[in-house]
Design an enzyme around this catalytic site. Structure first.
Site, mmCIF file in Angstrom:
data_model
loop_
_atom_site.group_PDB
_atom_site.id
_atom_site.type_symbol
_atom_site.label_atom_id
_atom_site.label_comp_id
_atom_site.label_asym_id
_atom_site.label_seq_id
_atom_site.Cartn_x
_atom_site.Cartn_y
_atom_site.Cartn_z
ATOM 1 N N LYS A 1 8.013 31.463 34.258
ATOM 2 C CA LYS A 1 9.296 30.911 34.692
ATOM 3 C C LYS A 1 9.196 29.442 35.102
ATOM 4 C CE LYS A 1 10.851 35.358 36.556
ATOM 5 N NZ LYS A 1 11.829 35.902 35.633
ATOM 6 N N GLU B 1 13.366 28.920 44.543
ATOM 7 C CA GLU B 1 14.686 28.483 44.083
ATOM 8 C C GLU B 1 15.682 28.559 45.221
ATOM 9 O OE1 GLU B 1 15.968 30.837 40.750
ATOM 10 O OE2 GLU B 1 14.604 29.809 39.375
ATOM 11 N N HIS C 1 17.984 43.587 41.704
ATOM 12 C CA HIS C 1 17.801 42.627 40.610
ATOM 13 C C HIS C 1 17.707 43.286 39.243
ATOM 14 C CE1 HIS C 1 17.343 39.811 43.825
ATOM 15 N NE2 HIS C 1 16.243 40.382 44.260
ATOM 16 N N GLU D 1 19.350 33.338 30.247
ATOM 17 C CA GLU D 1 19.993 33.851 31.458
ATOM 18 C C GLU D 1 20.344 32.702 32.394
ATOM 19 O OE1 GLU D 1 18.146 38.346 31.825
ATOM 20 O OE2 GLU D 1 17.339 36.822 33.169
ATOM 21 N N ASN E 1 14.779 35.412 27.861
ATOM 22 C CA ASN E 1 14.123 36.631 27.392
ATOM 23 C C ASN E 1 14.000 36.512 25.882
ATOM 24 O OD1 ASN E 1 13.896 37.778 29.963
ATOM 25 N ND2 ASN E 1 15.991 38.534 29.862
ATOM 26 N N ARG F 1 13.466 38.243 23.216
ATOM 27 C CA ARG F 1 13.471 39.563 22.570
ATOM 28 C C ARG F 1 14.904 40.051 22.488
ATOM 29 N NH1 ARG F 1 14.760 42.409 27.316
ATOM 30 N NH2 ARG F 1 13.803 41.507 29.152
HETATM 31 P P1 ADP Z 1 17.200 43.328 29.984
HETATM 32 O O1 ADP Z 1 16.789 42.046 30.642
HETATM 33 O O2 ADP Z 1 16.991 43.379 28.518
HETATM 34 O O3 ADP Z 1 18.519 43.804 30.401
HETATM 35 P P2 ADP Z 1 15.511 44.602 31.814
HETATM 36 O O4 ADP Z 1 15.083 43.296 32.337
HETATM 37 O O5 ADP Z 1 16.255 45.532 32.713
HETATM 38 O O6 ADP Z 1 16.274 44.448 30.473
HETATM 39 O O7 ADP Z 1 14.280 45.385 31.258
HETATM 40 C C1 ADP Z 1 13.644 44.916 30.142
HETATM 41 C C2 ADP Z 1 12.445 45.742 29.900
HETATM 42 O O8 ADP Z 1 11.667 45.775 31.077
HETATM 43 C C3 ADP Z 1 12.755 47.179 29.564
HETATM 44 O O9 ADP Z 1 11.838 47.582 28.589
HETATM 45 C C4 ADP Z 1 12.514 47.939 30.786
HETATM 46 O O10 ADP Z 1 12.035 49.220 30.476
HETATM 47 C C5 ADP Z 1 11.454 47.119 31.435
HETATM 48 N N1 ADP Z 1 11.606 47.205 32.873
HETATM 49 C C6 ADP Z 1 12.751 47.149 33.568
HETATM 50 N N2 ADP Z 1 12.523 47.303 34.863
HETATM 51 C C7 ADP Z 1 11.198 47.461 35.002
HETATM 52 C C8 ADP Z 1 10.338 47.663 36.111
HETATM 53 N N3 ADP Z 1 10.805 47.763 37.349
HETATM 54 N N4 ADP Z 1 9.034 47.765 35.890
HETATM 55 C C9 ADP Z 1 8.545 47.682 34.641
HETATM 56 N N5 ADP Z 1 9.307 47.500 33.559
HETATM 57 C C10 ADP Z 1 10.607 47.393 33.728
HETATM 58 P P1 ADP Z 2 13.567 38.815 36.051
HETATM 59 O O1 ADP Z 2 12.530 38.198 35.183
HETATM 60 O O2 ADP Z 2 13.008 39.793 36.996
HETATM 61 O O3 ADP Z 2 14.728 39.287 35.252
HETATM 62 P P2 ADP Z 2 15.280 36.618 36.914
HETATM 63 O O4 ADP Z 2 14.778 35.272 37.226
HETATM 64 O O5 ADP Z 2 15.990 36.804 35.633
HETATM 65 O O6 ADP Z 2 14.062 37.633 37.008
HETATM 66 O O7 ADP Z 2 16.200 37.104 38.111
HETATM 67 C C1 ADP Z 2 16.633 38.444 38.221
HETATM 68 C C2 ADP Z 2 17.919 38.521 39.032
HETATM 69 O O8 ADP Z 2 17.743 37.951 40.340
HETATM 70 C C3 ADP Z 2 19.062 37.734 38.452
HETATM 71 O O9 ADP Z 2 19.756 38.472 37.489
HETATM 72 C C4 ADP Z 2 19.913 37.442 39.660
HETATM 73 O O10 ADP Z 2 20.683 38.550 40.018
HETATM 74 C C5 ADP Z 2 18.894 37.254 40.750
HETATM 75 N N1 ADP Z 2 18.572 35.823 40.907
HETATM 76 C C6 ADP Z 2 17.622 35.149 40.269
HETATM 77 N N2 ADP Z 2 17.595 33.856 40.646
HETATM 78 C C7 ADP Z 2 18.552 33.705 41.576
HETATM 79 C C8 ADP Z 2 19.000 32.599 42.377
HETATM 80 N N3 ADP Z 2 18.426 31.409 42.312
HETATM 81 N N4 ADP Z 2 20.006 32.805 43.230
HETATM 82 C C9 ADP Z 2 20.575 34.019 43.340
HETATM 83 N N5 ADP Z 2 20.190 35.099 42.630
HETATM 84 C C10 ADP Z 2 19.185 34.955 41.745
HETATM 85 MG MG MG Z 3 15.976 38.198 34.063
#
Ligand code: ADP
Ligand code: ADP
Ligand code: MG
Length: 658
Positions: free
Chosen positions: A118, A202, A237, A277, A297, A299
């Site tokens: 990230k 952040e 999240h 995102e 992401n 994928r």
């Molecule tokens: P997307 O961002 O595509 O909506 P997620 O971020 O929820 O999907 O999950 C993407 C992938 O990560 C999926 O294959 C899911 O099974 C896996 N995943 C989601 N949550 C977890 C977790 N807590 N630990 C490990 N893998 C996870």
């Molecule tokens: P992941 O790789 O686990 O998906 P993300 O960086 O996409 O991590 O963040 C997951 C979620 O956390 C986001 O969908 C949002 O709801 C929350 N989030 C992330 N960054 C912020 C931010 N700077 N302020 C508020 N919420 C956040």
């Molecule tokens: Mg994310």
């Protein structure tokens, strides 16, 4: 090559099935891989060929790069689709696939690496002119420096493991004094889950909305977007319900956001399906300067079907075309938003217990006929502890948001799972949530209303009586006519509901009545009709249907009633087990099991003493003496010698001595 003739899917569950569907439609042969736990799984059945790759743990099967590449080589597959999760964002796997002379259906290893961490991704995006969340993403990781950066940003801040994903490795810090403790735990989680303790910090955006843009690139240098999805309904999240397009998205913000996303993808020469995102400030109207890049992401996303619904495109087909070297068959101008779509993720989880993942056999699964259902399981399949406990994704698409949302609510009410806990009733409550309905979403909505959303209703008395009748197999009885098929129409029935025992006296005549042990009537209704998995009931002149599932677990008879998207599971214990025979009533004698009345010692109004033999029942080729539980007078003698009676049937009532 213009198109592959055979591909391997390096995944399982719904996404493997999803990919196979499109491949089949395109005339492409498919190869599944499976672990021991998945030998009879749906994706294996659907694929043309399947290769066993190891034991159940993912580290020994679905993450085994060599085993998967070998499987492709042995079956002659030309390309590998990674699905999501597992190896989908692993650049070493992409390199290994290419080194084996195969095509990876996804972006290049370089593009994945560029977005894999990230912190580096944010730097790259900043350089490309994409707005990023204000914060610190440098390499100096000394706690003092990180703390001073957090102080500078201003609280609340979010600490994120740079290698994190799936909501893991994130900590919200509201006060300066909590920073160092939170840092320690985020870094530790980053280390354990992803092998990398480095973090970034952040600014925590208040009233945050998660809005993401679907992008697509090809090898000819074309990059397009397919509009946005709003994924603000999250728990810890993690996404729960997603929709497209985002509600109340102003056209200028949509323009700015989709352009920023295309710019982000172009910056890494992106090929294939990807998602940018953004976090947006949802405290008021969305603003062109009120959204920031969070991560990419690289994928296909779990929630891609809502984009397919509103654009009419098949994203898996586009992935296959682009991977085979074709140009994207659509240009930006060809793509428009048509209507509105929602997706709800149905998981095997015990919501009242705190969303604990549930495992076990799906004894009954019924999906709605009025929605798209993406699922990788069917009735009889096992949800095992090894993999993501997703049961299905329910997707609805209608001409506007209100219609699509009410379609989601009804599709969820039509979705039935039994055998293990599911989050269907939680999703249903969420889909009819007032603020969600108005489009007033932010990532804190679920948490704020968690109590109401996770509340479970108790079954009412009519449901209890109906469950008892189904369990006793009165379902084959013809309504209104010969329900007295068991010789006695009054029975004591004991069932358990959520571990608690429920005892009722059921009287079945033209009406069905249930009463408690003291004789108070609790419900009265007519059974109008009986179908395979539903009954029609009439209460006080009001008719309604009740859906049910009925299955045996060992010798225990389970009845699941479905009402208002909630399932109510009752258990009638094995009639031969000790607790089924617990005779809780002081003055009623019931048949301890099914049998034939051989002898009756007394007649109506006879005076009896405690312990006196009253009836001899022959059951299981044995004779049983049924004795008076107390002294008194025989009040209701309902059986005759020769009657065949069911276990639980009331045989004699005694009016105790004053
Ligand atoms: P997307 O961002 O595509 O909506 P997620 O971020 O929820 O999907 O999950 C993407 C992938 O990560 C999926 O294959 C899911 O099974 C896996 N995943 C989601 N949550 C977890 C977790 N807590 N630990 C490990 N893998 C996870
Ligand atoms: P992941 O790789 O686990 O998906 P993300 O960086 O996409 O991590 O963040 C997951 C979620 O956390 C986001 O969908 C949002 O709801 C929350 N989030 C992330 N960054 C912020 C931010 N700077 N302020 C508020 N919420 C956040
Ligand atoms: Mg994310």
């Amino acid at each position: 090559m213009t198109m592959f003739s055979k591909i391997l899917i390096a995944n399982r569950g719904e996404i493997a099935c999803r990919v196979i569907k499109t491949a089949k439609r395109m005339g492409i042969q498919t190869v599944a891989v499976y672990s021991d736990a998945d030998a009879t799984a749906l994706h294996v059945e659907m694929a043309d060929e399947a290769v066993h790759i190891g034991p159940p743990p993912v580290s020994e099967s679905y993450l085994q790069q060599d085993a998967i590449i070998n499987a492709a080589n042995r079956t002659g597959a030309q390309a590998i689709h990674p699905g999501y999760g597992f190896l989908s964002e692993n650049p070493e796997f992409v390199e290994a696939v290419e080194a084996a002379g195969l095509k990876f259906i996804g972006p290049s290893a370089k593009a994945i690496s560029a977005m894999g961490l990230k912190d580096a991704a944010k730097q790259l995006m900043q350089d490309a002119g994409v707005p990023i969340v204000p914060g610190y993403h440098g390499s100096d990781q000394t706690p003092e420096l990180l703390k001073s950066e957090a102080d500078k940003i201003g609280y609340p801040v979010l600490i994120k493991a740079r290698a994190g994903g799936g909501g893991k490795g994130m900590r919200l810090v509201e006060r300066e004094e909590d920073f160092l403790t939170a840092l320690e735990s985020a870094a530790r989680e980053g280390q354990t889950a992803f092998g990398d303790p480095a973090v970034l910090i952040e600014k925590f955006i208040t009233s945050p909305r998660h809005i993401e843009v679907q992008v697509f690139g090809d090898s000819k240098g074309n990059v397009i977007h397919m509009f946005e999805r709003d994924c603000s309904l999250q728990r810890r999240h993690q996404k729960v319900i997603e929709e497209a397009p985002a509600p109340d998205m102003p056209e200028d913000v949509r323009q700015a956001m989709t352009q920023a996303a295309v710019k982000a993808a172009q910056a890494i020469n992106y090929e294939g399906a990807g998602t940018i995102e953004f976090i947006a400030d949802g405290s008021g109207r969305l603003q062109t300067n009120g959204f920031w890049f969070m991560e990419m992401n690289t994928r296909l996303q779990v929630e891609h079907p809502v984009t397919e619904a509103i654009t009419g495109l098949d994203l898996v087909e586009l992935q296959l075309r682009v991977a085979a070297g074709q140009a994207l068959p659509v240009s930006q101008d060809d793509i428009a938003i048509n209507g509105h779509a929602f997706e709800a993720r149905i998981y095997a989880e015990d919501v009242p217990a705190g969303f604990l993942p549930a495992t076990g056999k799906i004894s009954h699964l019924k999906l709605s006929d009025h929605a798209r259902n993406d699922s990788g399981v069917r009735t009889g399949d096992q949800i095992s502890p090894y993999y993501d406990p997703m049961i299905a994704k329910v997707i609805t698409h209608r001409s506007d948001r209100n219609e699509a949302l009410s379609a989601l609510t009804s599709a969820l009410a039509q979705t039935q799972v039994s055998g293990l806990a599911s989050n269907i009733s939680f999703l249903s409550k969420l889909s009819s949530h007032e603020w969600f309905g108005k489009g007033e979403v932010d990532t804190g909505l679920i948490e704020r209303d968690l109590d109401a959303l996770t509340m479970q209703n108790d079954p009412d008395e009519v449901m209890i009586a109906v469950a008892m009748m189904i369990a006793l197999d009165w379902k084959t009885a013809k309504p209104q006519s010969n329900w007295r098929m068991f010789g006695s129409a009054s029975r004591m029935v004991s069932m358990t509901y959520q571990g608690e025992s429920i005892e009722r006296r059921l009287d079945v005549g033209v009406d069905v009545a249930s009463s408690d042990l003291a004789g108070n009537i609790l419900s009265q209704f007519k059974l109008i009709a009986h179908h395979e998995n539903s009954v029609d009931i009439e209460v006080d002149g009001m008719r309604f249907g009740l859906d049910f599932a009925n299955y045996m677990n060992g010798q225990d008879n389970h009845v699941v009633l479905y009402k208002d998207a909630q399932s109510f599971e009752f258990i009638l214990p094995d009639p031969l087990s000790a607790n089924a025979q617990a005779n809780t009533s002081e003055n009623i004698i019931t048949a301890p099991m099914s049998g034939v009345i051989r002898l009756i010692d007394v007649s109506e109004n006879a005076v009896v003493s405690e312990g006196q033999r009253l009836i001899v029942l022959e059951a299981m080729k044995m004779e049983m003496n049924l004795a008076a539980p107390c002294a008194g007078r025989v009040k209701g003698l309902t059986c005759q010698v020769g009657d065949a009676v069911e276990g639980g049937s009331i045989l004699i009532e005694i009016e105790p001595e004053a």
